[in-house]
Design a protein around this motif. Structure first.
Motif, PDB file in Angstrom:
ATOM      1  N   ASP A 195      -4.321   2.714  -7.330  1.00 13.34           N
ATOM      2  CA  ASP A 195      -3.913   2.921  -5.946  1.00 13.34           C
ATOM      3  C   ASP A 195      -3.021   4.157  -5.896  1.00 13.34           C
ATOM      4  O   ASP A 195      -1.948   4.166  -6.465  1.00 13.34           O
ATOM      5  CB  ASP A 195      -3.182   1.686  -5.437  1.00 13.34           C
ATOM      6  N   VAL A 196      -3.474   5.192  -5.178  1.00 11.27           N
ATOM      7  CA  VAL A 196      -2.716   6.438  -5.096  1.00 11.27           C
ATOM      8  C   VAL A 196      -1.610   6.315  -4.057  1.00 11.27           C
ATOM      9  O   VAL A 196      -1.843   5.851  -2.939  1.00 11.27           O
ATOM     10  CB  VAL A 196      -3.646   7.599  -4.717  1.00 11.27           C
ATOM     11  N   GLN A 197      -0.427   6.750  -4.450  1.00  7.32           N
ATOM     12  CA  GLN A 197       0.701   6.763  -3.524  1.00  7.32           C
ATOM     13  C   GLN A 197       1.495   8.039  -3.700  1.00  7.32           C
ATOM     14  O   GLN A 197       1.682   8.519  -4.817  1.00  7.32           O
ATOM     15  CB  GLN A 197       1.611   5.548  -3.765  1.00  7.32           C
ATOM     16  N   LEU A 198       1.945   8.599  -2.590  1.00  9.75           N
ATOM     17  CA  LEU A 198       2.838   9.751  -2.582  1.00  9.75           C
ATOM     18  C   LEU A 198       3.932   9.472  -1.567  1.00  9.75           C
ATOM     19  O   LEU A 198       3.659   8.951  -0.482  1.00  9.75           O
ATOM     20  CB  LEU A 198       2.118  11.038  -2.202  1.00  9.75           C
ATOM     21  N   GLN A 199       5.152   9.832  -1.901  1.00 13.37           N
ATOM     22  CA  GLN A 199       6.277   9.581  -1.007  1.00 13.37           C
ATOM     23  C   GLN A 199       7.228  10.760  -1.053  1.00 13.37           C
ATOM     24  O   GLN A 199       7.778  11.078  -2.104  1.00 13.37           O
ATOM     25  CB  GLN A 199       7.015   8.308  -1.416  1.00 13.37           C
ATOM     26  N   SER A 220       2.045   8.341  -7.703  1.00  8.32           N
ATOM     27  CA  SER A 220       1.459   7.473  -8.715  1.00  8.32           C
ATOM     28  C   SER A 220      -0.014   7.307  -8.418  1.00  8.32           C
ATOM     29  O   SER A 220      -0.488   7.584  -7.318  1.00  8.32           O
ATOM     30  CB  SER A 220       2.168   6.108  -8.732  1.00  8.32           C
ATOM     31  N   GLY A 221      -0.743   6.851  -9.428  1.00 16.35           N
ATOM     32  CA  GLY A 221      -2.154   6.567  -9.239  1.00 16.35           C
ATOM     33  C   GLY A 221      -3.091   7.698  -9.581  1.00 16.35           C
ATOM     34  O   GLY A 221      -4.308   7.558  -9.454  1.00 16.35           O
ATOM     35  N   ASP A 223      -6.984  15.319  -0.393  1.00 10.71           N
ATOM     36  CA  ASP A 223      -7.596  14.059  -0.808  1.00 10.71           C
ATOM     37  C   ASP A 223      -6.637  12.881  -0.583  1.00 10.71           C
ATOM     38  O   ASP A 223      -7.058  11.776  -0.248  1.00 10.71           O
ATOM     39  CB  ASP A 223      -8.007  14.133  -2.273  1.00 10.71           C
ATOM     40  N   TYR A 224      -5.372  13.137  -0.799  1.00 12.62           N
ATOM     41  CA  TYR A 224      -4.360  12.109  -0.567  1.00 12.62           C
ATOM     42  C   TYR A 224      -3.121  12.771   0.002  1.00 12.62           C
ATOM     43  O   TYR A 224      -2.795  13.910  -0.332  1.00 12.62           O
ATOM     44  CB  TYR A 224      -3.991  11.395  -1.868  1.00 12.62           C
TER      45      TYR A 224
END
Length: 126
Positions: free
Chosen positions: A1-5, A25-26, A114-115
């Motif tokens: 699971d891709v996450q960016l913060q 992450s991810g 992409d994310y």
């Protein structure tokens, strides 16, 4: 699971500095490049500064407005990217997001990411 913060935004006077952080992450740098995009009120998303990794200018994309004022660094061990912004101007006011693009992407450092993750507000007062 891709996450960016993204974090670190705030209110600053013109000429001041801010350092934004992006934890992610991810995904790994082997497959994705990371960078920063921004969106000002009523305007389209635009690329700010993005890195393919490697730590040299050839692997970094700078928007014209970012040259000489903004710097991107990455800490691979911490899965964190930073955007150091100096000499801020009122026109830099925007929500800043970190985003990731596949390394094979022809849309690197554009709104065709992409994310992306939740942004952080940067407001520069005159």
């Amino acid at each position: 699971d891709v996450q960016l913060q993204a974090s670190g935004g705030g209110l600053v006077q013109a000429g001041g500095s801010l350092r934004l952080s992006c934890t992610f992450s991810g995904f790994t740098f082997d497959d994705y490049a990371i960078g920063w995009i921004r969106q000002a009120p009523g305007k389209d998303i635009e690329g700010v500064l993005c890195s393919l990794g490697g730590g040299n200018d050839d692997s970094t994309y700078y928007a014209q407005f970012a040259k000489g004022r903004f710097t991107i660094t990455t800490d691979y061990a911490k899965n964190t990217a930073y955007l150091q912004m100096n000499s801020l101007k009122p026109e830099d006011t925007a929500v800043y997001h970190c985003a990731a693009w596949k390394r094979s992407s022809s849309s690197f450092c554009t709104s065709q990411y992409d994310y992306w993750g939740q942004g952080t507000q940067v407001t520069v007062s005159s």
